[in-house]
Design an enzyme around this catalytic site. Structure first.
Site, PDB file in Angstrom:
ATOM      1  N   ILE A 114      32.906  -6.266 -79.708  1.00 42.49           N
ATOM      2  CA  ILE A 114      33.283  -7.329 -80.580  1.00 42.49           C
ATOM      3  C   ILE A 114      32.938  -8.571 -80.048  1.00 42.49           C
ATOM      4  O   ILE A 114      33.606  -9.176 -78.923  1.00 42.49           O
ATOM      5  CB  ILE A 114      34.731  -7.103 -80.837  1.00 42.49           C
ATOM      6  CG1 ILE A 114      34.971  -5.763 -81.371  1.00 42.49           C
ATOM      7  CG2 ILE A 114      35.251  -8.233 -81.702  1.00 42.49           C
ATOM      8  CD1 ILE A 114      36.650  -5.292 -81.655  1.00 42.49           C
ATOM      9  N   PRO A 115      32.155  -9.253 -80.625  1.00 43.19           N
ATOM     10  CA  PRO A 115      31.374 -10.706 -79.809  1.00 43.19           C
ATOM     11  C   PRO A 115      32.126 -11.898 -79.937  1.00 43.19           C
ATOM     12  O   PRO A 115      31.658 -12.855 -80.326  1.00 43.19           O
ATOM     13  CB  PRO A 115      30.083 -10.621 -80.418  1.00 43.19           C
ATOM     14  CG  PRO A 115      30.401 -10.152 -81.951  1.00 43.19           C
ATOM     15  CD  PRO A 115      31.214  -9.072 -81.756  1.00 43.19           C
ATOM     16  N   CYS A 116      33.262 -11.820 -78.979  1.00 41.99           N
ATOM     17  CA  CYS A 116      33.972 -12.890 -79.139  1.00 41.99           C
ATOM     18  C   CYS A 116      33.188 -14.091 -78.339  1.00 41.99           C
ATOM     19  O   CYS A 116      33.665 -15.378 -78.472  1.00 41.99           O
ATOM     20  CB  CYS A 116      35.378 -12.681 -78.263  1.00 41.99           C
ATOM     21  SG  CYS A 116      35.131 -11.911 -76.732  1.00 41.99           S
ATOM     22  N   HIS A 117      32.381 -13.865 -77.575  1.00 47.15           N
ATOM     23  CA  HIS A 117      31.195 -14.960 -76.955  1.00 47.15           C
ATOM     24  C   HIS A 117      30.504 -15.666 -77.834  1.00 47.15           C
ATOM     25  O   HIS A 117      30.193 -16.774 -77.585  1.00 47.15           O
ATOM     26  CB  HIS A 117      30.534 -14.242 -75.751  1.00 47.15           C
ATOM     27  CG  HIS A 117      29.473 -13.161 -76.564  1.00 47.15           C
ATOM     28  ND1 HIS A 117      29.755 -11.967 -76.785  1.00 47.15           N
ATOM     29  CD2 HIS A 117      28.114 -13.434 -76.941  1.00 47.15           C
ATOM     30  CE1 HIS A 117      28.807 -11.346 -77.434  1.00 47.15           C
ATOM     31  NE2 HIS A 117      27.740 -11.968 -77.549  1.00 47.15           N
ATOM     32  N   ARG A 118      30.694 -15.306 -79.033  1.00 46.73           N
ATOM     33  CA  ARG A 118      29.725 -15.940 -80.178  1.00 46.73           C
ATOM     34  C   ARG A 118      30.718 -17.165 -80.519  1.00 46.73           C
ATOM     35  O   ARG A 118      30.049 -17.793 -81.750  1.00 46.73           O
ATOM     36  CB  ARG A 118      29.289 -15.102 -81.121  1.00 46.73           C
ATOM     37  CG  ARG A 118      28.243 -14.074 -80.893  1.00 46.73           C
ATOM     38  CD  ARG A 118      27.812 -13.299 -81.727  1.00 46.73           C
ATOM     39  NE  ARG A 118      26.940 -12.212 -81.239  1.00 46.73           N
ATOM     40  CZ  ARG A 118      26.588 -11.030 -81.730  1.00 46.73           C
ATOM     41  NH1 ARG A 118      26.920 -10.557 -82.846  1.00 46.73           N
ATOM     42  NH2 ARG A 118      26.054 -10.199 -81.036  1.00 46.73           N
TER      43      ARG A 118
END
Length: 184
Positions: A114-118
């Site tokens: 779940i790409p919270c880094h984006r």
């Protein structure tokens, strides 16, 4: 709950399975090592991601959180690989405050998948692409902002790579360009 650890360029990460879904990705080595078929598939997909051959994960995910957090985490999964959004962008999209987006981001139990880094701070995105000099915002995984920068750079490299060329190709120039100017 079964867990399985793998080594990534960011160090060891441990995936946790509950029933038939991934429920957590934690930094470091897990206590229990039970390689189920789902955990093996998840590790294979993570390795493909870090090798630059995967831009989307096709795994069943079941993060534990509130209804609001689940909405935010789904919005994160909707951000295309190689693109970013600001906390404010997501807040406007979901009709909430940027601070609430940041709190839900920080509570994400399955980072990378779940790409919270984006999600970056205001000024960190230019035309949906991370601006190298832009503000990152926080990141609670791994080594914090350095980990976030690594993940964003990895994804940007894949987007910039020539069709069919692995993203690592730009790190290793052809031997002919290393030889220097030709001698008559």
């Amino acid at each position: 709950m079964p867990q399985f650890t793998c080594l990534t360029p960011l160090g060891e990460v441990t995936l946790t399975q509950e029933d038939d879904a991934i429920v957590a990705l934690d930094w470091g080595r897990g206590r229990d090592q039970t390689p189920t078929p789902l955990l093996r598939e998840a590790i294979g997909q993570l390795q493909d991601y870090f090798d630059g051959t995967r831009t989307a994960f096709t795994l069943p995910l079941a993060p534990h959180g509130s209804a609001f957090q689940s909405r935010v985490w789904q919005a994160l999964r909707d951000i295309p690989h190689g693109e970013v959004r600001s906390y404010g962008d997501l807040a406007r999209h979901l009709g909430t405050a940027a601070r609430a987006i940041g709190q839900a981001n920080g509570a994400n139990p399955i980072p990378i998948l779940i790409p919270c880094h984006r999600v970056v701070a205001a000024g960190g995105a230019k035309n949906s692409v991370f601006s190298a000099g832009g503000a990152l915002g926080g990141y609670s995984g791994g080594e914090g902002p350095e980990t976030k920068r690594f993940l964003l750079t990895l994804e940007a490299r894949l987007v910039r790579a020539a069709p069919g060329a692995p993203p690592q190709a730009e790190l290793f120039p052809p031997k002919s360009s290393l030889a220097g100017p030709s001698q008559p």
